[in-house]
Design an enzyme around this catalytic site. Structure first.
Site, mmCIF file in Angstrom:
data_model
loop_
_atom_site.group_PDB
_atom_site.id
_atom_site.type_symbol
_atom_site.label_atom_id
_atom_site.label_comp_id
_atom_site.label_asym_id
_atom_site.label_seq_id
_atom_site.Cartn_x
_atom_site.Cartn_y
_atom_site.Cartn_z
ATOM 1 N N SER A 1 -25.942 62.613 21.100
ATOM 2 C CA SER A 1 -24.906 63.456 21.716
ATOM 3 C C SER A 1 -25.484 64.284 22.869
ATOM 4 C CB SER A 1 -24.300 64.391 20.678
ATOM 5 O OG SER A 1 -25.224 65.414 20.373
ATOM 6 N N ASN B 1 -17.795 57.824 12.831
ATOM 7 C CA ASN B 1 -18.898 58.662 13.315
ATOM 8 C C ASN B 1 -19.390 59.625 12.231
ATOM 9 O OD1 ASN B 1 -18.367 57.505 15.782
ATOM 10 N ND2 ASN B 1 -18.190 59.435 16.885
ATOM 11 N N ASP C 1 -22.992 60.125 23.074
ATOM 12 C CA ASP C 1 -21.839 60.705 22.374
ATOM 13 C C ASP C 1 -21.431 62.071 22.938
ATOM 14 O OD1 ASP C 1 -19.940 60.568 20.314
ATOM 15 O OD2 ASP C 1 -21.218 61.684 18.921
ATOM 16 N N HIS C 2 -20.129 62.332 22.951
ATOM 17 C CA HIS C 2 -19.583 63.653 23.323
ATOM 18 C C HIS C 2 -20.120 64.155 24.655
ATOM 19 C CE1 HIS C 2 -17.011 64.651 19.965
ATOM 20 N NE2 HIS C 2 -17.931 64.229 19.117
ATOM 21 N N GLY D 1 -16.169 63.318 12.851
ATOM 22 C CA GLY D 1 -16.233 64.286 11.755
ATOM 23 C C GLY D 1 -16.153 63.624 10.395
ATOM 24 N N HIS E 1 -15.380 68.292 12.611
ATOM 25 C CA HIS E 1 -16.830 68.167 12.752
ATOM 26 C C HIS E 1 -17.589 69.172 11.871
ATOM 27 C CE1 HIS E 1 -15.794 66.248 16.724
ATOM 28 N NE2 HIS E 1 -16.786 65.467 16.350
#
Ligand code: G3H
Ligand code: ZN
Length: 282
Positions: free
Chosen positions: A50, A232, A84-85, A211, A182
């Site tokens: 991430s 995820n 990610d993110h 999450g 999350h």
């Protein structure tokens, strides 16, 4: 087996009405534990790094990405590498050169119009670079900057909006808000399975559950049956890793060799991955 594209793993999972799990990598031990766990389960896996993890490593993407990619290349199962993110387009633009085959572009903090424009632009760039791209509509809470909980009014993903969003942005997969949140350390989230089924009908690309650490086994299985193709998981690994470090160090002030506590912690990550993959197996 080897490093494979994320799009191949997710596409195959979606076609089979199954799923592929994506586990978050923060340290080298996470990556080693995840690959070991996936090999023990005999299942493909996605290693995801991430933007927050990159920040932890001083903003440097390459060291952890190259290590993860190297591990993927010699794994006994198929392994993909996903960024990610991502909110920072500067980081997004480093993804292809750092060995990633996919990214999740996170414009969830923006207004709907700005989210749409930024995500469409990110998707054009990603496809030009040969990358598969995931985005999020609705808001999966629980991150430090989250404006709302998973149960607040208006945070869940609307199927009609999701369908239009995918058409307008051109993304390859969609993360949806269906009740997970999350960073949960207890597995007490309750998913809206009817909403997942409606989203599956309305949205022409694979759906992603974020999450997932807080979701009980039965709900995870039901979510996959209802149409979630990428699952995820991050916090569950950190819970296992940190619990093990605490147990090993408890009452041992003279213990200083990190291998003595990081080794068992890495094994705890592997066990958690193997168990989660067994839950998610077809
Ligand atoms: O993108 C990563 C995930 O959504 C992980 O969430 O840490 O709550 O399992 P989690
Ligand atoms: Zn997430």
């Amino acid at each position: 087996m080897s490093l494979v594209p994320t799009g191949d793993l997710v596409g195959r999972a979606a076609a089979e009405r199954g799923c592929v799990a994506a586990f978050n990598v923060i340290t080298l031990e996470h990556a080693e534990g995840i690959v070991t766990g996936a090999e023990a389960a005999g299942r493909p896996v996605i290693l995801q790094i991430s933007e927050n993890a990159v920040r932890y490593h001083g903003g440097r993407l390459a060291p952890l990405a190259l290590a993860a990619s190297s591990m993927a290349g010699s794994a006994a199962v198929e392994v993909a590498l996903h960024l990610d993110h991502v909110t920072d387009t500067g980081l997004l633009h480093q993804a292809a050169d750092a060995g990633f085959s996919s990214v999740m572009f996170d414009a969830g903090a923006l207004s709907h119009a700005d989210n749409l424009a930024a995500t469409a632009s990110a998707a054009r760039w990603a496809h030009g670079a040969g990358l598969w791209i995931e985005a999020e509509l609705g808001y999966v809470g629980g991150k430090p900057d989250s404006p709302a909980s998973a149960h607040a009014d208006g945070v869940r993903t609307d199927p009609a909006e999701a369908s239009a969003y995918v058409a307008d942005t051109g993304v390859d997969a969609l993360a949806v808000a269906v009740g997970s949140s999350h960073a949960m350390t207890e597995r007490s989230a309750s998913l809206d399975h009817a909403l997942i089924a409606r989203l599956r009908e309305a949205v022409p690309v694979p759906l992603v559950l974020h999450g997932s650490s807080g979701v009980p086994d039965t709900d995870l299985r039901a979510a996959v049956l209802a149409g979630m193709a990428k699952i995820n998981i991050g916090t569950a690994l950190n819970v296992a890793l940190t619990r093990t470090v605490r147990e090993v160090l408890d009452g041992k002030p003279a213990l200083t060799d990190p291998r003595k506590y990081l080794g068992p912690a890495r094994e705890a990550v592997a066990v958690t991955v193997r168990e989660m993959l067994a839950v998610l197996a077809p």
